[in-house]
Design a protein around this motif. Structure first.
Motif, PDB file in Angstrom:
ATOM      1  N   TRP A 131       1.140  -1.348   0.024  1.00  0.00           N
ATOM      2  CA  TRP A 131       0.063  -0.086  -0.142  1.00  0.00           C
ATOM      3  C   TRP A 131       0.813   1.076  -0.090  1.00  0.00           C
ATOM      4  N   THR A 132       1.930   1.189   0.494  1.00  0.00           N
ATOM      5  CA  THR A 132       2.877   2.112   0.402  1.00  0.00           C
ATOM      6  C   THR A 132       3.537   2.468  -0.831  1.00  0.00           C
ATOM      7  N   LEU A 133       3.831   1.581  -1.440  1.00  0.00           N
ATOM      8  CA  LEU A 133       4.483   1.528  -2.713  1.00  0.00           C
ATOM      9  C   LEU A 133       3.234   2.170  -3.645  1.00  0.00           C
ATOM     10  N   LEU A 134       2.061   1.547  -3.436  1.00  0.00           N
ATOM     11  CA  LEU A 134       0.931   2.045  -4.342  1.00  0.00           C
ATOM     12  C   LEU A 134       0.558   3.339  -4.236  1.00  0.00           C
ATOM     13  N   SER A 135       0.599   3.917  -2.993  1.00  0.00           N
ATOM     14  CA  SER A 135       0.370   5.484  -2.801  1.00  0.00           C
ATOM     15  C   SER A 135       1.266   6.191  -3.390  1.00  0.00           C
ATOM     16  N   GLU A 136       2.458   5.819  -3.392  1.00  0.00           N
ATOM     17  CA  GLU A 136       3.566   6.458  -3.991  1.00  0.00           C
ATOM     18  C   GLU A 136       3.453   6.541  -5.511  1.00  0.00           C
ATOM     19  N   ALA A 137       3.131   5.465  -6.079  1.00  0.00           N
ATOM     20  CA  ALA A 137       2.855   5.297  -7.511  1.00  0.00           C
ATOM     21  C   ALA A 137       1.857   6.423  -7.932  1.00  0.00           C
ATOM     22  N   CYS A 138       0.614   6.246  -7.064  1.00  0.00           N
ATOM     23  CA  CYS A 138      -0.464   7.072  -7.458  1.00  0.00           C
ATOM     24  C   CYS A 138      -0.094   8.404  -7.539  1.00  0.00           C
ATOM     25  N   TYR A 139       0.529   9.005  -6.442  1.00  0.00           N
ATOM     26  CA  TYR A 139       1.074  10.443  -6.426  1.00  0.00           C
ATOM     27  C   TYR A 139       1.958  10.808  -7.755  1.00  0.00           C
ATOM     28  N   PHE A 140       2.859   9.775  -8.159  1.00  0.00           N
ATOM     29  CA  PHE A 140       3.774  10.100  -9.391  1.00  0.00           C
ATOM     30  C   PHE A 140       2.904  10.298 -10.501  1.00  0.00           C
ATOM     31  N   ALA A 141       1.818   9.249 -10.562  1.00  0.00           N
ATOM     32  CA  ALA A 141       1.040   9.400 -11.802  1.00  0.00           C
ATOM     33  C   ALA A 141       0.198  10.444 -11.809  1.00  0.00           C
ATOM     34  N   ILE A 142      -0.340  10.950 -10.880  1.00  0.00           N
ATOM     35  CA  ILE A 142      -1.319  12.167 -10.895  1.00  0.00           C
ATOM     36  C   ILE A 142      -0.209  13.566 -11.001  1.00  0.00           C
ATOM     37  N   LEU A 166      10.228  13.980 -16.578  1.00  0.00           N
ATOM     38  CA  LEU A 166      11.019  12.686 -16.556  1.00  0.00           C
ATOM     39  C   LEU A 166      11.514  11.962 -15.357  1.00  0.00           C
ATOM     40  N   SER A 167      11.528  12.728 -14.541  1.00  0.00           N
ATOM     41  CA  SER A 167      11.810  12.155 -12.983  1.00  0.00           C
ATOM     42  C   SER A 167      10.569  11.561 -12.479  1.00  0.00           C
ATOM     43  N   ARG A 168       9.440  12.172 -12.550  1.00  0.00           N
ATOM     44  CA  ARG A 168       8.171  11.415 -12.307  1.00  0.00           C
ATOM     45  C   ARG A 168       7.998  10.210 -12.984  1.00  0.00           C
ATOM     46  N   VAL A 169       8.161  10.145 -14.401  1.00  0.00           N
ATOM     47  CA  VAL A 169       8.049   8.977 -15.260  1.00  0.00           C
ATOM     48  C   VAL A 169       9.042   7.682 -14.523  1.00  0.00           C
ATOM     49  N   PHE A 170      10.349   8.118 -14.297  1.00  0.00           N
ATOM     50  CA  PHE A 170      11.281   7.414 -13.779  1.00  0.00           C
ATOM     51  C   PHE A 170      10.793   6.717 -12.391  1.00  0.00           C
ATOM     52  N   PHE A 171      10.563   7.710 -11.475  1.00  0.00           N
ATOM     53  CA  PHE A 171      10.115   7.366 -10.026  1.00  0.00           C
ATOM     54  C   PHE A 171       8.831   6.285 -10.144  1.00  0.00           C
ATOM     55  N   LEU A 172       7.928   6.902 -11.145  1.00  0.00           N
ATOM     56  CA  LEU A 172       6.573   5.899 -11.297  1.00  0.00           C
ATOM     57  C   LEU A 172       7.230   4.431 -11.634  1.00  0.00           C
ATOM     58  N   THR A 173       8.058   4.272 -12.838  1.00  0.00           N
ATOM     59  CA  THR A 173       8.338   3.127 -13.157  1.00  0.00           C
ATOM     60  C   THR A 173       9.205   2.223 -12.009  1.00  0.00           C
ATOM     61  N   VAL A 174       9.941   2.535 -11.181  1.00  0.00           N
ATOM     62  CA  VAL A 174      10.635   2.046 -10.299  1.00  0.00           C
ATOM     63  C   VAL A 174       9.743   1.672  -9.356  1.00  0.00           C
ATOM     64  N   THR A 175       8.815   2.538  -8.747  1.00  0.00           N
ATOM     65  CA  THR A 175       7.840   2.253  -7.606  1.00  0.00           C
ATOM     66  C   THR A 175       6.850   0.990  -8.138  1.00  0.00           C
ATOM     67  N   LEU A 176       6.430   1.119  -9.478  1.00  0.00           N
ATOM     68  CA  LEU A 176       5.752   0.127  -9.964  1.00  0.00           C
ATOM     69  C   LEU A 176       6.218  -1.305  -9.951  1.00  0.00           C
ATOM     70  N   SER A 177       7.391  -1.185 -10.377  1.00  0.00           N
ATOM     71  CA  SER A 177       8.371  -2.297 -10.679  1.00  0.00           C
ATOM     72  C   SER A 177       8.579  -3.180  -9.179  1.00  0.00           C
ATOM     73  N   TYR A 178       8.902  -2.323  -8.044  1.00  0.00           N
ATOM     74  CA  TYR A 178       8.958  -2.873  -6.949  1.00  0.00           C
ATOM     75  C   TYR A 178       7.640  -3.350  -6.257  1.00  0.00           C
ATOM     76  N   TYR A 179       6.629  -2.781  -6.678  1.00  0.00           N
ATOM     77  CA  TYR A 179       5.251  -3.172  -6.110  1.00  0.00           C
ATOM     78  C   TYR A 179       4.870  -4.507  -6.929  1.00  0.00           C
ATOM     79  N   TYR A 180       5.253  -4.943  -8.263  1.00  0.00           N
ATOM     80  CA  TYR A 180       4.999  -5.886  -8.964  1.00  0.00           C
ATOM     81  C   TYR A 180       5.937  -7.213  -8.437  1.00  0.00           C
ATOM     82  N   HIS A 181       7.167  -6.894  -8.051  1.00  0.00           N
ATOM     83  CA  HIS A 181       7.727  -7.860  -7.590  1.00  0.00           C
ATOM     84  C   HIS A 181       7.424  -8.249  -6.138  1.00  0.00           C
ATOM     85  N   LEU A 182       7.025  -7.248  -5.461  1.00  0.00           N
ATOM     86  CA  LEU A 182       6.769  -7.721  -3.922  1.00  0.00           C
ATOM     87  C   LEU A 182       5.548  -8.542  -3.997  1.00  0.00           C
TER      88      LEU A 182
END
Length: 189
Positions: A131-142, A166-182
């Motif tokens: 949920w922490t990672l999902l909250s962070e990913a939603c923030y970056f997408a919005i 570009l940093s928001r896209v990068f952060f969103l990608t990293v956060t979603l990848s951690y969310y997926y792998h977790l």
């Protein structure tokens, strides 16, 4: 008639008596394999279950990423709360004409997210980390969508704003990848 002396009482040491121990363990239902193939050493561990199966197998660098995110969110929040006009000028390369209350509200929201990230850093529960990672990913997408729309309305794309996008896209990608792998189930060996 004289009473026969009784032989001295001998205590039976059931802990050293192997047959007695095996019978006791069989009655309790411990020591053998259960349906999952686990061997329980005591009735308590059989009832509570094996804590190893509940342990989270974290992706490499997850805690470091959450720490980095928590620090960045905290710094950005404090900057937005303390210096709202300067933060706006850096991002959009123009002076702010409206009041700074909207940027301070943004700083308050970011500070709330940073508290969630700090909490996610110290927890071991998989669901809270997800949920922490999902909250962070939603923030970056919005934030990516809002910043993009604002830049289109303003009609110019500055280098700091492009870097922010570009940093928001990068952060969103990293956060979603951690969310997926977790969230993936570990492979059975």
């Amino acid at each position: 008639m004289a009473a026969k002396p009784h032989p001295p009482l001998m205590k039976k040491h059931s802990q050293t008596d192997l047959v007695s121990r095996l019978k006791t363990r069989k009655i309790l239902g411990v020591g053998g394999e259960d349906d999952d193939g686990e061997v329980h050493r005591s009735k308590i561990s059989q009832m509570l279950g094996n804590e190893i199966k509940f342990a989270v197998r974290e992706p490499v660098g997850l805690r470091l990423w959450i720490l980095f995110s928590a620090v960045v969110f905290t710094v950005m929040a404090l900057m937005a709360l303390a210096f709202p006009n300067q933060l706006y000028e850096v991002v959009f390369d123009q002076e702010q004409t409206a009041t700074s209350i909207s940027i301070r509200l943004y700083g308050g929201a970011i500070l709330s997210l940073s508290l969630i990230l700090w909490n996610g850093l110290y927890t071991v529960e998989k669901v809270i980390i997800q949920w922490t990672l999902l909250s962070e990913a939603c923030y970056f997408a919005i934030q990516f969508l809002v910043t993009s729309i604002t830049l289109v309305e303003l009609g110019h794309l500055t280098n700091p704003a492009l870097l922010l996008l570009l940093s928001r896209v990068f952060f969103l990608t990293v956060t979603l990848s951690y969310y997926y792998h977790l969230g993936r189930r570990p492979k059975k060996i």
